[in-house]
Design a protein around this motif. Structure first.
Motif, PDB file in Angstrom:
ATOM      1  N   ALA A 164      11.458 -13.670 -15.616  1.00  0.00           N
ATOM      2  CA  ALA A 164      10.820 -13.309 -14.354  1.00  0.00           C
ATOM      3  C   ALA A 164       9.994 -12.038 -14.547  1.00  0.00           C
ATOM      4  O   ALA A 164      10.536 -10.927 -14.517  1.00  0.00           O
ATOM      5  CB  ALA A 164      11.867 -13.139 -13.268  1.00  0.00           C
ATOM      6  N   PHE A 165       8.700 -12.198 -14.753  1.00  0.00           N
ATOM      7  CA  PHE A 165       7.835 -11.062 -15.072  1.00  0.00           C
ATOM      8  C   PHE A 165       7.742 -10.078 -13.916  1.00  0.00           C
ATOM      9  O   PHE A 165       7.682  -8.860 -14.120  1.00  0.00           O
ATOM     10  CB  PHE A 165       6.441 -11.566 -15.448  1.00  0.00           C
ATOM     11  N   LEU A 166       7.749 -10.569 -12.684  1.00  0.00           N
ATOM     12  CA  LEU A 166       7.564  -9.704 -11.524  1.00  0.00           C
ATOM     13  C   LEU A 166       8.712  -8.720 -11.365  1.00  0.00           C
ATOM     14  O   LEU A 166       8.535  -7.637 -10.814  1.00  0.00           O
ATOM     15  CB  LEU A 166       7.422 -10.551 -10.255  1.00  0.00           C
ATOM     16  N   TYR A 167       9.888  -9.069 -11.876  1.00  0.00           N
ATOM     17  CA  TYR A 167      11.074  -8.247 -11.672  1.00  0.00           C
ATOM     18  C   TYR A 167      11.331  -7.324 -12.859  1.00  0.00           C
ATOM     19  O   TYR A 167      12.468  -6.944 -13.138  1.00  0.00           O
ATOM     20  CB  TYR A 167      12.281  -9.148 -11.424  1.00  0.00           C
ATOM     21  N   THR A 168      10.287  -6.942 -13.560  1.00  0.00           N
ATOM     22  CA  THR A 168      10.376  -6.001 -14.667  1.00  0.00           C
ATOM     23  C   THR A 168       9.442  -4.828 -14.393  1.00  0.00           C
ATOM     24  O   THR A 168       8.577  -4.892 -13.505  1.00  0.00           O
ATOM     25  CB  THR A 168       9.987  -6.672 -15.998  1.00  0.00           C
ATOM     26  N   VAL A 169       9.605  -3.764 -15.150  1.00  0.00           N
ATOM     27  CA  VAL A 169       8.749  -2.594 -14.969  1.00  0.00           C
ATOM     28  C   VAL A 169       7.275  -2.925 -15.242  1.00  0.00           C
ATOM     29  O   VAL A 169       6.405  -2.534 -14.447  1.00  0.00           O
ATOM     30  CB  VAL A 169       9.231  -1.426 -15.853  1.00  0.00           C
ATOM     31  N   PRO A 170       6.927  -3.642 -16.324  1.00  0.00           N
ATOM     32  CA  PRO A 170       5.518  -4.033 -16.476  1.00  0.00           C
ATOM     33  C   PRO A 170       5.012  -4.900 -15.330  1.00  0.00           C
ATOM     34  O   PRO A 170       3.837  -4.821 -14.951  1.00  0.00           O
ATOM     35  CB  PRO A 170       5.496  -4.785 -17.807  1.00  0.00           C
ATOM     36  N   GLY A 171       5.889  -5.735 -14.776  1.00  0.00           N
ATOM     37  CA  GLY A 171       5.467  -6.568 -13.660  1.00  0.00           C
ATOM     38  C   GLY A 171       5.169  -5.792 -12.398  1.00  0.00           C
ATOM     39  O   GLY A 171       4.447  -6.277 -11.515  1.00  0.00           O
ATOM     40  N   LEU A 172       5.690  -4.564 -12.291  1.00  0.00           N
ATOM     41  CA  LEU A 172       5.409  -3.737 -11.119  1.00  0.00           C
ATOM     42  C   LEU A 172       3.948  -3.312 -11.055  1.00  0.00           C
ATOM     43  O   LEU A 172       3.479  -2.874  -9.996  1.00  0.00           O
ATOM     44  CB  LEU A 172       6.296  -2.494 -11.122  1.00  0.00           C
ATOM     45  N   VAL A 173       3.231  -3.417 -12.170  1.00  0.00           N
ATOM     46  CA  VAL A 173       1.824  -3.024 -12.164  1.00  0.00           C
ATOM     47  C   VAL A 173       1.045  -3.841 -11.131  1.00  0.00           C
ATOM     48  O   VAL A 173       0.152  -3.315 -10.448  1.00  0.00           O
ATOM     49  CB  VAL A 173       1.218  -3.202 -13.569  1.00  0.00           C
ATOM     50  N   ILE A 174       1.391  -5.129 -10.982  1.00  0.00           N
ATOM     51  CA  ILE A 174       0.643  -6.011 -10.075  1.00  0.00           C
ATOM     52  C   ILE A 174       0.767  -5.545  -8.629  1.00  0.00           C
ATOM     53  O   ILE A 174      -0.258  -5.317  -7.963  1.00  0.00           O
ATOM     54  CB  ILE A 174       1.098  -7.468 -10.249  1.00  0.00           C
ATOM     55  N   PRO A 175       1.967  -5.395  -8.067  1.00  0.00           N
ATOM     56  CA  PRO A 175       2.023  -4.900  -6.679  1.00  0.00           C
ATOM     57  C   PRO A 175       1.543  -3.462  -6.528  1.00  0.00           C
ATOM     58  O   PRO A 175       1.014  -3.083  -5.481  1.00  0.00           O
ATOM     59  CB  PRO A 175       3.510  -5.034  -6.306  1.00  0.00           C
ATOM     60  N   TYR A 176       1.701  -2.641  -7.568  1.00  0.00           N
ATOM     61  CA  TYR A 176       1.228  -1.264  -7.464  1.00  0.00           C
ATOM     62  C   TYR A 176      -0.297  -1.213  -7.369  1.00  0.00           C
ATOM     63  O   TYR A 176      -0.853  -0.424  -6.599  1.00  0.00           O
ATOM     64  CB  TYR A 176       1.714  -0.439  -8.656  1.00  0.00           C
ATOM     65  N   VAL A 177      -0.958  -2.033  -8.157  1.00  0.00           N
ATOM     66  CA  VAL A 177      -2.426  -2.066  -8.098  1.00  0.00           C
ATOM     67  C   VAL A 177      -2.894  -2.497  -6.716  1.00  0.00           C
ATOM     68  O   VAL A 177      -3.959  -2.075  -6.248  1.00  0.00           O
ATOM     69  CB  VAL A 177      -2.982  -3.001  -9.190  1.00  0.00           C
ATOM     70  N   TYR A 178      -2.086  -3.303  -6.045  1.00  0.00           N
ATOM     71  CA  TYR A 178      -2.447  -3.805  -4.721  1.00  0.00           C
ATOM     72  C   TYR A 178      -2.696  -2.657  -3.746  1.00  0.00           C
ATOM     73  O   TYR A 178      -3.603  -2.740  -2.903  1.00  0.00           O
ATOM     74  CB  TYR A 178      -1.339  -4.715  -4.196  1.00  0.00           C
ATOM     75  N   PHE A 179      -1.903  -1.583  -3.816  1.00  0.00           N
ATOM     76  CA  PHE A 179      -2.150  -0.460  -2.904  1.00  0.00           C
ATOM     77  C   PHE A 179      -2.882   0.690  -3.587  1.00  0.00           C
ATOM     78  O   PHE A 179      -3.297   1.644  -2.919  1.00  0.00           O
ATOM     79  CB  PHE A 179      -0.849   0.051  -2.266  1.00  0.00           C
ATOM     80  N   GLN A 180      -3.072   0.605  -4.905  1.00  0.00           N
ATOM     81  CA  GLN A 180      -3.836   1.652  -5.578  1.00  0.00           C
ATOM     82  C   GLN A 180      -5.338   1.488  -5.351  1.00  0.00           C
ATOM     83  O   GLN A 180      -6.061   2.481  -5.184  1.00  0.00           O
ATOM     84  CB  GLN A 180      -3.541   1.630  -7.084  1.00  0.00           C
ATOM     85  N   VAL A 181      -5.810   0.254  -5.345  1.00  0.00           N
ATOM     86  CA  VAL A 181      -7.248   0.016  -5.158  1.00  0.00           C
ATOM     87  C   VAL A 181      -7.723   0.520  -3.788  1.00  0.00           C
ATOM     88  O   VAL A 181      -8.734   1.233  -3.702  1.00  0.00           O
ATOM     89  CB  VAL A 181      -7.585  -1.472  -5.359  1.00  0.00           C
ATOM     90  N   PRO A 182      -7.055   0.172  -2.681  1.00  0.00           N
ATOM     91  CA  PRO A 182      -7.508   0.736  -1.389  1.00  0.00           C
ATOM     92  C   PRO A 182      -7.460   2.252  -1.333  1.00  0.00           C
ATOM     93  O   PRO A 182      -8.336   2.880  -0.730  1.00  0.00           O
ATOM     94  CB  PRO A 182      -6.528   0.113  -0.375  1.00  0.00           C
ATOM     95  N   LEU A 183      -6.446   2.848  -1.962  1.00  0.00           N
ATOM     96  CA  LEU A 183      -6.376   4.309  -1.978  1.00  0.00           C
ATOM     97  C   LEU A 183      -7.557   4.901  -2.735  1.00  0.00           C
ATOM     98  O   LEU A 183      -8.110   5.935  -2.336  1.00  0.00           O
ATOM     99  CB  LEU A 183      -5.051   4.755  -2.602  1.00  0.00           C
ATOM    100  N   MET A 184      -7.966   4.263  -3.819  1.00  0.00           N
ATOM    101  CA  MET A 184      -9.128   4.731  -4.566  1.00  0.00           C
ATOM    102  C   MET A 184     -10.391   4.623  -3.724  1.00  0.00           C
ATOM    103  O   MET A 184     -11.256   5.511  -3.770  1.00  0.00           O
ATOM    104  CB  MET A 184      -9.268   3.912  -5.854  1.00  0.00           C
ATOM    105  N   VAL A 185     -10.511   3.562  -2.954  1.00  0.00           N
ATOM    106  CA  VAL A 185     -11.681   3.402  -2.079  1.00  0.00           C
ATOM    107  C   VAL A 185     -11.742   4.539  -1.070  1.00  0.00           C
ATOM    108  O   VAL A 185     -12.812   5.108  -0.803  1.00  0.00           O
ATOM    109  CB  VAL A 185     -11.634   2.030  -1.376  1.00  0.00           C
ATOM    110  N   LEU A 186     -10.610   4.901  -0.507  1.00  0.00           N
ATOM    111  CA  LEU A 186     -10.588   5.960   0.503  1.00  0.00           C
ATOM    112  C   LEU A 186     -10.917   7.328  -0.086  1.00  0.00           C
ATOM    113  O   LEU A 186     -11.568   8.151   0.564  1.00  0.00           O
ATOM    114  CB  LEU A 186      -9.212   6.010   1.171  1.00  0.00           C
ATOM    115  N   THR A 187     -10.471   7.589  -1.301  1.00  0.00           N
ATOM    116  CA  THR A 187     -10.644   8.927  -1.885  1.00  0.00           C
ATOM    117  C   THR A 187     -11.951   9.090  -2.647  1.00  0.00           C
ATOM    118  O   THR A 187     -12.491  10.201  -2.701  1.00  0.00           O
ATOM    119  CB  THR A 187      -9.471   9.238  -2.837  1.00  0.00           C
TER     120      THR A 187
END
Length: 304
Positions: A164-187
């Protein structure tokens, strides 16, 4: 009569002038900050001091530095390594994708429909996280997620063939990028809007090509804002907890390791290790945010 009138006018002016002993009315504008100051004190400063201070005490409350030996424990070092790796990768990917979105938005009208929708969505999605975001990705690319089952049935491609890739530390990159991109747009968008069109016109008048303009003028101007936004994304990922806690049961990153230390002692002979880990996080965040402040101060010169 003229001197008399002048003298009377001078006397009137003198009478209206406050004497040396006159007291100025106190400025009460600072009282407006009182609610915010109380909030910061009760919910940020005091808990941070208590958390960090607990790392320097024994079970009896005596001061000790022995707990700092936790930084030599392999599990703690792996947790910091996982947090640094996850934060760096998600920050770089989010910064690059967010900068591309900003570059595309810069060509649109600031008061246009598309620009307004994207700005509003970025403001909402940058705060979208925790259990809701974890559930959204579980339902999408989890072991039995919608996209996962569709890829298996349509193309025979199993995203979780090796676990289960999503339930590993490398898999956290996917959901983290989901809120990192909007934050980059705002800043980063205000910095990109600060680039004046006249600069490009002046460079073209002097014979510079479009590539030369971006290499010699635009990119050097935008570099402090970009690197500052990248550091902000790193700090955002480094301190995130709720999304990772909803997807990963055990440690792997520092916030989850702190939770494990609070619920069970895994380092024999040491107490209050969670406070030591909190100290490490505070030091990292202080360095990152200090560098971010310096870069933002330099970038602000071009955004005035």
């Amino acid at each position: 009569m003229a001197p008399t009138v002048a003298s009377a006018g001078a006397g009137a002016t003198t009478d209206r002038t406050p004497g040396p002993r006159a007291r100025r009315r106190p400025d009460l504008a600072w009282l407006g900050l009182t609610p915010f100051a109380v909030y910061v004190l009760l919910f940020l400063a005091v808990p941070a001091v208590i958390a960090v201070g607990s790392g320097f005490t024994t079970g009896d409350g005596a001061f000790t530095l022995a707990n700092l030996a936790a930084f030599t424990d392999p599990s703690v070092l792996r947790a910091f390594g996982g947090s640094f790796g996850l934060s760096a990768v998600s920050a770089v990917v989010g910064a690059v994708l967010g900068a591309l979105v900003c570059w595309a938005l810069a060509a649109l009208r600031p008061d246009g429909l598309v620009r307004s929708v994207v700005d509003a969505a970025a403001g909402v999605l940058a705060q979208f996280g925790g259990v809701m975001l974890a559930f959204a990705f579980i339902a999408t690319i989890g072991a039995q997620g919608l996209v996962t089952t569709w890829l298996v049935s349509a193309f025979g491609l199993d995203l979780n063939a090796e676990g289960a890739f999503l339930y590993t530390v490398p898999g956290l990159v996917i959901p983290y990028v989901y809120f990192q991109v909007p934050l980059m747009v705002l800043t980063f968008m205000p910095a990109l809007e600060g680039v004046k069109a006249q600069w490009g016109e002046a460079a073209a008048t002097l014979g510079a090509s479009r590539a030369t303009y971006w290499r010699r003028i635009a990119l050097p101007v935008l570099a402090p804002a970009f690197w500052g936004s990248l550091l902000l994304l790193f700090a955002n990922a480094f301190s995130s907890f709720a999304t990772a806690a909803a997807l990963i049961a055990q440690g792997g990153i520092v916030p989850l390791t702190i939770r494990t230390q609070l619920t069970s002692e895994t380092i024999i002979g040491l107490q209050h290790v969670a406070g030591v880990l909190a100290l490490g996080m505070v030091v990292v965040m202080a360095v990152v945010m200090g560098a971010y402040s310096l870069l933002q101060r330099r970038a602000a010169r071009w955004q005035r």
